[in-house]
Design a protein around this motif. Structure first.
Motif, PDB file in Angstrom:
ATOM      1  N   ILE A  44       0.836  -1.208   0.000  1.00  0.00           N
ATOM      2  CA  ILE A  44       0.000   0.000   0.000  1.00  0.00           C
ATOM      3  C   ILE A  44       0.868   1.255   0.000  1.00  0.00           C
ATOM      4  O   ILE A  44       0.585   2.219  -0.729  1.00  0.00           O
ATOM      5  CB  ILE A  44      -0.981  -0.022   1.187  1.00  0.00           C
ATOM      6  CG1 ILE A  44      -2.038  -1.095   0.949  1.00  0.00           C
ATOM      7  CG2 ILE A  44      -1.633   1.332   1.406  1.00  0.00           C
ATOM      8  CD1 ILE A  44      -2.971  -1.333   2.112  1.00  0.00           C
ATOM      9  N   THR A  45       1.929   1.255   0.790  1.00  0.00           N
ATOM     10  CA  THR A  45       2.790   2.437   0.859  1.00  0.00           C
ATOM     11  C   THR A  45       3.501   2.680  -0.462  1.00  0.00           C
ATOM     12  O   THR A  45       3.554   3.824  -0.955  1.00  0.00           O
ATOM     13  CB  THR A  45       3.824   2.275   1.989  1.00  0.00           C
ATOM     14  OG1 THR A  45       3.133   2.038   3.211  1.00  0.00           O
ATOM     15  CG2 THR A  45       4.674   3.514   2.136  1.00  0.00           C
ATOM     16  N   LEU A  57      -9.260   7.460  -3.145  1.00  0.00           N
ATOM     17  CA  LEU A  57      -8.547   6.177  -3.270  1.00  0.00           C
ATOM     18  C   LEU A  57      -7.665   5.907  -2.043  1.00  0.00           C
ATOM     19  O   LEU A  57      -7.556   4.770  -1.594  1.00  0.00           O
ATOM     20  CB  LEU A  57      -7.724   6.146  -4.552  1.00  0.00           C
ATOM     21  CG  LEU A  57      -7.220   4.783  -4.994  1.00  0.00           C
ATOM     22  CD1 LEU A  57      -8.364   3.784  -5.078  1.00  0.00           C
ATOM     23  CD2 LEU A  57      -6.514   4.873  -6.317  1.00  0.00           C
ATOM     24  N   ARG A  58      -7.072   6.957  -1.483  1.00  0.00           N
ATOM     25  CA  ARG A  58      -6.294   6.792  -0.252  1.00  0.00           C
ATOM     26  C   ARG A  58      -7.189   6.335   0.894  1.00  0.00           C
ATOM     27  O   ARG A  58      -6.801   5.490   1.695  1.00  0.00           O
ATOM     28  CB  ARG A  58      -5.622   8.103   0.136  1.00  0.00           C
ATOM     29  CG  ARG A  58      -4.474   8.485  -0.724  1.00  0.00           C
ATOM     30  CD  ARG A  58      -3.881   9.785  -0.242  1.00  0.00           C
ATOM     31  NE  ARG A  58      -2.888  10.262  -1.172  1.00  0.00           N
ATOM     32  CZ  ARG A  58      -2.374  11.473  -1.140  1.00  0.00           C
ATOM     33  NH1 ARG A  58      -2.774  12.336  -0.232  1.00  0.00           N
ATOM     34  NH2 ARG A  58      -1.463  11.820  -2.010  1.00  0.00           N
ATOM     35  N   THR A  59      -8.379   6.901   0.980  1.00  0.00           N
ATOM     36  CA  THR A  59      -9.336   6.518   2.022  1.00  0.00           C
ATOM     37  C   THR A  59      -9.751   5.064   1.855  1.00  0.00           C
ATOM     38  O   THR A  59      -9.818   4.310   2.830  1.00  0.00           O
ATOM     39  CB  THR A  59     -10.565   7.428   1.977  1.00  0.00           C
ATOM     40  OG1 THR A  59     -10.135   8.785   2.076  1.00  0.00           O
ATOM     41  CG2 THR A  59     -11.527   7.109   3.102  1.00  0.00           C
ATOM     42  N   ILE A  60     -10.007   4.667   0.619  1.00  0.00           N
ATOM     43  CA  ILE A  60     -10.373   3.274   0.352  1.00  0.00           C
ATOM     44  C   ILE A  60      -9.219   2.349   0.720  1.00  0.00           C
ATOM     45  O   ILE A  60      -9.430   1.294   1.344  1.00  0.00           O
ATOM     46  CB  ILE A  60     -10.788   3.103  -1.126  1.00  0.00           C
ATOM     47  CG1 ILE A  60     -12.110   3.819  -1.380  1.00  0.00           C
ATOM     48  CG2 ILE A  60     -10.889   1.634  -1.510  1.00  0.00           C
ATOM     49  CD1 ILE A  60     -12.498   3.906  -2.838  1.00  0.00           C
ATOM     50  N   ILE A  66      -7.253  -1.612   7.180  1.00  0.00           N
ATOM     51  CA  ILE A  66      -7.852  -1.886   8.485  1.00  0.00           C
ATOM     52  C   ILE A  66      -8.694  -3.164   8.431  1.00  0.00           C
ATOM     53  O   ILE A  66      -8.602  -4.028   9.314  1.00  0.00           O
ATOM     54  CB  ILE A  66      -8.713  -0.688   8.961  1.00  0.00           C
ATOM     55  CG1 ILE A  66      -7.863   0.557   9.145  1.00  0.00           C
ATOM     56  CG2 ILE A  66      -9.471  -1.036  10.241  1.00  0.00           C
ATOM     57  CD1 ILE A  66      -6.799   0.447  10.204  1.00  0.00           C
ATOM     58  N   LEU A  67      -9.502  -3.304   7.392  1.00  0.00           N
ATOM     59  CA  LEU A  67     -10.335  -4.497   7.229  1.00  0.00           C
ATOM     60  C   LEU A  67      -9.475  -5.747   7.053  1.00  0.00           C
ATOM     61  O   LEU A  67      -9.746  -6.795   7.647  1.00  0.00           O
ATOM     62  CB  LEU A  67     -11.277  -4.325   6.036  1.00  0.00           C
ATOM     63  CG  LEU A  67     -12.196  -5.494   5.736  1.00  0.00           C
ATOM     64  CD1 LEU A  67     -13.223  -5.635   6.861  1.00  0.00           C
ATOM     65  CD2 LEU A  67     -12.873  -5.308   4.408  1.00  0.00           C
TER      66      LEU A  67
END
Length: 138
Positions: A44-45, A57-60, A66-67
């Motif tokens: 992700i990073t 998209l960053r929020t998703i 987290i999920l």
């Protein structure tokens, strides 16, 4: 009786094996959790760094991370932890004997037979007492 003491000793050793088995599964789950968390974090990073994503998209990605972590904890760590604390479903003595028998082939049949015969013992006593002939006095 020596046989009862030996059987209790056997059950104690099987219970010790079960606790160690669940503790090892718990540790294995923590290791896999750490590897999954690290891998997801790196992916992700790096994708964020090179992708230059929008806020949506960053929020998703954040909520996906987290999920993903929550699912890994619930799948890899929580069942073993609950079983280790004897709060969830645990192994029966027969299932533990099967696992022990997979690693020690010479003990497998003897251990399982001992557990099964001991569980049949009360039924056999009832059968023996009920089949005893009744004497009648004349």
């Amino acid at each position: 009786m020596a046989s009862t003491e030996n059987y209790e000793l056997l059950l104690g050793k099987i219970n010790t094996f079960t606790r160690k088995y669940y503790f090892n599964n718990f540790l294995r789950g923590l290791i896999f959790l750490g590897a999954g968390l690290f891998s997801a974090y790196v992916v992700i990073t790096l994708s964020e760094y090179f992708g230059n994503f929008s806020i949506l998209l960053r929020t998703i990605l954040f909520y996906f991370f987290i999920l993903f972590n929550t699912v890994l904890v619930c799948w890899l760590v929580l069942p073993s932890l609950l079983a280790w604390l004897k709060l969830g479903k645990t192994l029966t003595h027969d299932e533990a004997a099967e696992i022990i028998g997979r690693h020690f082939n010479d003990v497998h049949d003897k251990l399982l037979n001992t557990l099964q015969l001991k569980s049949l013992l009360p039924k056999m006593k009832v059968t023996v007492h009920s089949s005893r002939p009744v004497s009648t006095k004349r």
